[in-house]
Motif scaffolding. Structure first.
Motif, PDB file in Angstrom:
ATOM      1  N   THR A 371       4.914  -4.036   4.747  1.00 44.25           N
ATOM      2  CA  THR A 371       4.978  -5.148   3.793  1.00 44.25           C
ATOM      3  C   THR A 371       4.004  -6.265   4.147  1.00 44.25           C
ATOM      4  N   ARG A 372       3.575  -6.304   5.414  1.00 37.68           N
ATOM      5  CA  ARG A 372       2.679  -7.369   5.881  1.00 37.68           C
ATOM      6  C   ARG A 372       1.213  -6.941   5.914  1.00 37.68           C
ATOM      7  N   VAL A 373       0.947  -5.673   5.761  1.00 40.00           N
ATOM      8  CA  VAL A 373      -0.432  -5.161   5.816  1.00 40.00           C
ATOM      9  C   VAL A 373      -0.912  -4.897   4.393  1.00 40.00           C
ATOM     10  N   LEU A 374      -1.930  -5.636   3.969  1.00 40.42           N
ATOM     11  CA  LEU A 374      -2.498  -5.471   2.631  1.00 40.42           C
ATOM     12  C   LEU A 374      -3.834  -4.743   2.772  1.00 40.42           C
ATOM     13  N   ASN A 375      -3.891  -3.551   2.234  1.00 39.64           N
ATOM     14  CA  ASN A 375      -5.069  -2.707   2.393  1.00 39.64           C
ATOM     15  C   ASN A 375      -6.313  -3.316   1.753  1.00 39.64           C
ATOM     16  N   LEU A 376      -7.474  -2.864   2.226  1.00 39.77           N
ATOM     17  CA  LEU A 376      -8.756  -3.277   1.679  1.00 39.77           C
ATOM     18  C   LEU A 376      -8.795  -2.969   0.186  1.00 39.77           C
ATOM     19  N   THR A 377      -9.036  -4.006  -0.623  1.00 35.09           N
ATOM     20  CA  THR A 377      -8.988  -3.820  -2.070  1.00 35.09           C
ATOM     21  C   THR A 377      -9.915  -4.802  -2.760  1.00 35.09           C
ATOM     22  N   SER A 378     -10.305  -4.461  -3.970  1.00 29.05           N
ATOM     23  CA  SER A 378     -11.084  -5.375  -4.810  1.00 29.05           C
ATOM     24  C   SER A 378     -10.195  -6.046  -5.858  1.00 29.05           C
ATOM     25  N   ARG A 408      17.336 -11.486  -4.088  1.00 28.07           N
ATOM     26  CA  ARG A 408      16.054 -10.790  -3.961  1.00 28.07           C
ATOM     27  C   ARG A 408      14.954 -11.473  -4.762  1.00 28.07           C
ATOM     28  N   ASP A 409      15.302 -12.525  -5.520  1.00 31.21           N
ATOM     29  CA  ASP A 409      14.317 -13.260  -6.292  1.00 31.21           C
ATOM     30  C   ASP A 409      13.658 -14.276  -5.360  1.00 31.21           C
ATOM     31  N   LEU A 410      12.603 -13.838  -4.699  1.00 27.33           N
ATOM     32  CA  LEU A 410      11.947 -14.632  -3.668  1.00 27.33           C
ATOM     33  C   LEU A 410      10.480 -14.819  -3.995  1.00 27.33           C
ATOM     34  N   PRO A 411       9.867 -15.921  -3.540  1.00 28.28           N
ATOM     35  CA  PRO A 411       8.406 -15.980  -3.569  1.00 28.28           C
ATOM     36  C   PRO A 411       7.843 -14.765  -2.826  1.00 28.28           C
ATOM     37  N   LEU A 412       6.734 -14.232  -3.312  1.00 27.08           N
ATOM     38  CA  LEU A 412       6.219 -12.977  -2.766  1.00 27.08           C
ATOM     39  C   LEU A 412       5.956 -13.052  -1.269  1.00 27.08           C
ATOM     40  N   ALA A 413       5.448 -14.196  -0.797  1.00 23.45           N
ATOM     41  CA  ALA A 413       5.162 -14.318   0.632  1.00 23.45           C
ATOM     42  C   ALA A 413       6.421 -14.077   1.462  1.00 23.45           C
ATOM     43  N   LEU A 414       7.544 -14.606   0.986  1.00 26.67           N
ATOM     44  CA  LEU A 414       8.787 -14.434   1.717  1.00 26.67           C
ATOM     45  C   LEU A 414       9.391 -13.060   1.468  1.00 26.67           C
ATOM     46  N   GLN A 415       9.241 -12.567   0.254  1.00 26.44           N
ATOM     47  CA  GLN A 415       9.747 -11.227  -0.047  1.00 26.44           C
ATOM     48  C   GLN A 415       9.093 -10.188   0.858  1.00 26.44           C
ATOM     49  N   HIS A 416       7.806 -10.408   1.201  1.00 25.80           N
ATOM     50  CA  HIS A 416       7.075  -9.490   2.076  1.00 25.80           C
ATOM     51  C   HIS A 416       7.242  -9.838   3.550  1.00 25.80           C
ATOM     52  N   ASN A 417       8.195 -10.744   3.845  1.00 26.09           N
ATOM     53  CA  ASN A 417       8.543 -11.060   5.225  1.00 26.09           C
ATOM     54  C   ASN A 417       7.392 -11.722   5.976  1.00 26.09           C
ATOM     55  N   LEU A 418       6.642 -12.598   5.279  1.00 24.99           N
ATOM     56  CA  LEU A 418       5.516 -13.272   5.911  1.00 24.99           C
ATOM     57  C   LEU A 418       5.964 -14.586   6.550  1.00 24.99           C
ATOM     58  N   PHE A 419       6.974 -14.474   7.402  1.00 29.05           N
ATOM     59  CA  PHE A 419       7.401 -15.632   8.180  1.00 29.05           C
ATOM     60  C   PHE A 419       7.671 -15.146   9.604  1.00 29.05           C
ATOM     61  N   PRO A 420       7.549 -16.044  10.561  1.00 31.55           N
ATOM     62  CA  PRO A 420       7.583 -15.603  11.963  1.00 31.55           C
ATOM     63  C   PRO A 420       8.984 -15.268  12.447  1.00 31.55           C
ATOM     64  N   ALA A 421       9.012 -14.297  13.343  1.00 33.08           N
ATOM     65  CA  ALA A 421      10.242 -13.993  14.067  1.00 33.08           C
ATOM     66  C   ALA A 421      10.178 -14.731  15.396  1.00 33.08           C
ATOM     67  N   LEU A 422      11.275 -15.289  15.800  1.00 30.97           N
ATOM     68  CA  LEU A 422      11.289 -16.119  16.996  1.00 30.97           C
ATOM     69  C   LEU A 422      10.864 -15.338  18.233  1.00 30.97           C
TER      70      LEU A 422
END
Length: 727
Positions: A371-378, A408-422
């Motif tokens: 969920t955190r890795v976005l492949n090379l794309t155009s 589950r209605d989350l901003p995409l950044a949070l839905q993709h778990n783009l926040f730090p783990a302690l």
């Protein structure tokens, strides 16, 4: 006597005849010689002029390439007064490009529009500069087929251009040959055809974001932050909960902080509180993506790696996420600023409109998750939708709160778990390896391409790739059997104990080198016997551990990668450093000859350090000791302690080794209030140059968000150009 006189007369007569014949022959020879000389001079003149014409033709072809490249560079370097008006912007840039072409061409150049023909200039022939797009491969638009051309091809146009075509005929009068052109039709005339296409080379950029705890420290108090007492409501941006959705967090690191937060209850009304203090009611229950969601959307399979590669049967996670916002606190920092910079970079990629451009974004800690890795794309719209900082800045409604339709209605950044783990570590070598793999795949698909990396984080990498290769059980620790194998091989093959050079020969086998490569403590190809064994006794060889030794080893591995892979592959590593615990900075370096401080570029040319640190990482160095470095690393978060300056030096070194950009994200100076002139800014910051001083505030009075957006603009303006076609 008469007989003698007669003989004398006959003799004189014969002499006269002989002289006459001789004179006649001499005249003929002279005429022939003169004719030969004349012919020789004619041939010589033709030869000289022919050589000049042929040489000039080659020179003109070279000049045409130079003119086309210069015009294209000028086009992209020209700022538009009205960037939102694309037609006006294009017209302004084309004018600048044409002026540049005329300045250096040595002959006149006309501008040819895709809607009409250029005027012919008889004195120099007809040479036109035409804008358009170069298609190196088929992008499913059928562009080349539309003009009956095979790929690659140049398609004229005034929109979304990425190339220029200089085409036409240059006339150079040939004086002598022109006079005799009617006699010698076979000799070439003094005119040359040119047809050159210069294009912006596609760029593939990968942005690596350290998503460990450092990306939230600016907005959530953790550990003993330098500005606050150790026990004042230590919080984090998100708490992972137990699988049943219970309010109690799962994991010891979360459980240590949660009771403090829970005890605070709701946010006090009308009470001035520090924006870094967060309360229980600020957090709402939300659910992130899991491996089971991968097949639910085509975009996941298209833009992310498979869970089989970076998932390991992950379930969707339930979190308590902080949604409090006010005028001061607009989301986790520096994460929100980082997303702003990423959004700017992707937007600039999109605005370049260069066929073949692609970007990838890798959010990482000590592991990669699909969920955190976005492949090379155009497909830049997809990337922008995930890194849009606005989705994290939305303020909480004072009456209704930040209530979404479902958990589950989350901003995409949070839905993709783009926040730090302690408890997340930082495995930068792993992230770079993933980016290089994506670059290789991208190059195989498109051919000619310019790659670059951008790393964003505090630079505190603390995972070892060398240890990882011997982690056979995938438990995050170096297998003891491999340690013993290395030691046994070392002892059996060498009769004495001591340091050896790790190269085949003198009793050293390839098997020994492979098994003991981890023992190269100093990264210099030397096996340190006693020293190495002592380190394993004290630390072991864990893949990730937050100690100075592990940081130093990870940095050495990155330097090796920078030298052997990135530098040789012409892949710049741009470093953007964040975090007050490392205090991103530059160093004022005064130059007496210039009468001012050096720029980064000038400092690199003179091999001057543009950052600094107060000790040396190598225990053998004269500048400091290992204990100094270790102490600084351990105390960087403690109140009153110095920041860990070495991170600046190490990452600046990595950027310099690869030709990358250095971007420290610094706080805005408290004196930067309503300042407009450079003089006011200079006065507020204490002068423009104080030799040896660390610039810990931004020298232009910019906010951190403005800094990172400007840095991304600088990086994205490094457009590579090339001649892609020349007849």
């Amino acid at each position: 006597m008469e007989l003698l006189n007669k003989m004398a007369k006959d003799f004189k007569s014969k002499i006269r005849v002989s002289n006459a014949n001789e004179n006649s022959e001499r005249g003929a020879v002279l005429l022939i010689t003169m004719a030969i000389v004349a012919v020789f001079f004619v041939v010589m003149l033709y030869g000289i002029e022919l050589s000049s014409i042929l040489s000039s033709a080659g020179q003109q072809q070279y000049n045409a390439r130079f003119v086309t490249l210069a015009a294209l560079e000028e086009y992209y370097d020209t700022d538009c007064e009205s960037p939102e008006d694309t037609s006006v912007c294009h017209s302004d840039r084309m004018k600048a490009a044409l002026d540049r072409a005329r300045d250096i061409a040595g002959y006149n150049v006309t501008l040819k529009s895709s809607r009409g023909d250029a005027a012919s200039i008889a004195e120099v022939g007809q040479v036109t500069l035409e804008s358009g797009r170069w298609y190196s491969t088929d992008d499913n638009s059928g562009a080349c087929e539309s003009i009956n051309k095979d790929y690659p091809c140049f398609v004229p146009g005034d929109e979304d251009i990425n190339s220029f075509n200089l085409k036409g005929q240059i006339y150079q009068p040939a004086f002598f040959m022109a006079k005799t052109a009617t006699l010698v039709d076979a000799l070439p005339e003094g005119s040359f055809d040119v047809n050159v296409v210069a294009s912006v080379i596609p760029r593939h950029g990968c942005f690596l974001v350290d998503i460990s705890g450092s990306t939230q420290r600016g907005a959530h108090l953790l550990q003993s932050n330098r500005d606050f007492a150790p026990k004042i409501l230590r919080t984090q941006f998100a708490y992972y909960l137990k699988e049943d959705g219970n309010a109690v967090p799962d994991g010891s690191s979360h459980e240590k902080l949660w009771p403090e937060l829970l005890a605070q209850g709701p946010r006090p009304v009308g009470v001035a509180t520090d924006y870094r203090r967060h309360y229980f009611d600020d957090y709402e229950l939300k659910q992130t993506l899991g491996d089971g969601d991968y097949s639910s959307s085509d975009s996941y399979a298209k833009h992310h790696p498979s869970p089989s590669k970076y998932g390991a049967n992950r379930k969707s996670g339930r979190y308590r996420i902080d949604f409090f916002r006010d005028e001061t606190h607009l989301g986790p920092e520096p994460l929100t600023t980082i997303l702003s910079g990423l959004h700017e970079a992707v937007s600039l990629f999109e605005n370049r409109a260069v066929a073949g451009d692609k970007a990838c974004i890798i959010f990482y800690d000590n592991e990669l998750v699909w969920t955190r890795v976005l492949n090379l794309t155009s497909e830049f719209d997809y990337l922008k939708s995930i890194v849009d900082p606005g989705q994290l800045k939305t303020p909480k409604d004072p009456i209704f709160g930040y209530k979404l339709n479902s958990e589950r209605d989350l901003p995409l950044a949070l839905q993709h778990n783009l926040f730090p783990a302690l408890d997340g570590f930082t495995f930068t070598q792993m992230a770079i390896s993933e980016a290089l793999a994506q670059f290789k795949k991208g190059k195989d698909e498109i051919g000619s391409v310019s790659n670059f990396l951008v790393h964003i984080g505090d630079g505190l990498t603390n995972c070892s790739a060398a240890c990882r290769q011997y982690d056979q059980d995938n438990d995050g620790k170096f297998d003891e059997e491999r340690v013993l194998e290395c030691y046994s091989l070392y002892w059996n093959e060498l009769s004495e104990f001591g340091d050896i050079e790790l190269s085949i020969g003198a009793g050293v086998s390839q098997e020994l080198i492979d098994a003991c490569s981890i023992a190269d403590v100093n990264g210099d190809g030397i096996f340190q016997g006693d020293e190495w064994w002592g380190i394993f006794e004290n630390f072991g060889c864990e893949v990730c551990t937050n100690v100075y030794y592990q940081y130093d080893k990870a940095i050495r591995e990155l330097r090796n990668t920078a030298d052997s892979v990135l530098h040789k592959g012409k892949i710049p590593l741009h470093a953007i450093l964040v975090g007050e615990h490392v205090e991103p900075h530059t160093l004022d370096v005064f130059d007496a000859d210039l009468g001012r401080c050096l720029t980064d570029e000038e400092a690199r040319e003179r091999e001057k350090d543009f950052t600094d640190y107060i000790y040396a990482p190598d225990k053998r160095s004269e500048r400091g000791s290992w204990s100094d470095a270790n102490s600084s690393f351990e105390n960087m978060f403690k109140t009153g302690a110095d920041p860990f300056y070495q991170a600046n030096y190490d990452w600046y070194t990595l950027a310099r080794m690869t030709g990358g950009f250095w971007g420290p994200i610094r706080p805005k100076h408290p004196g930067c209030v309503d300042l407009s002139s450079e003089a006011e800014i200079s006065a507020a910051l204490g002068g423009v140059c104080n030799d040896g001083e660390r610039r810990k505030y931004d020298h232009k009075c910019r906010t951190p968000e403005k800094q990172i957006r400007d840095y991304m603009t600088t990086i994205m303006n490094q457009n590579p150009y090339a001649i892609v076609s020349s007849d």
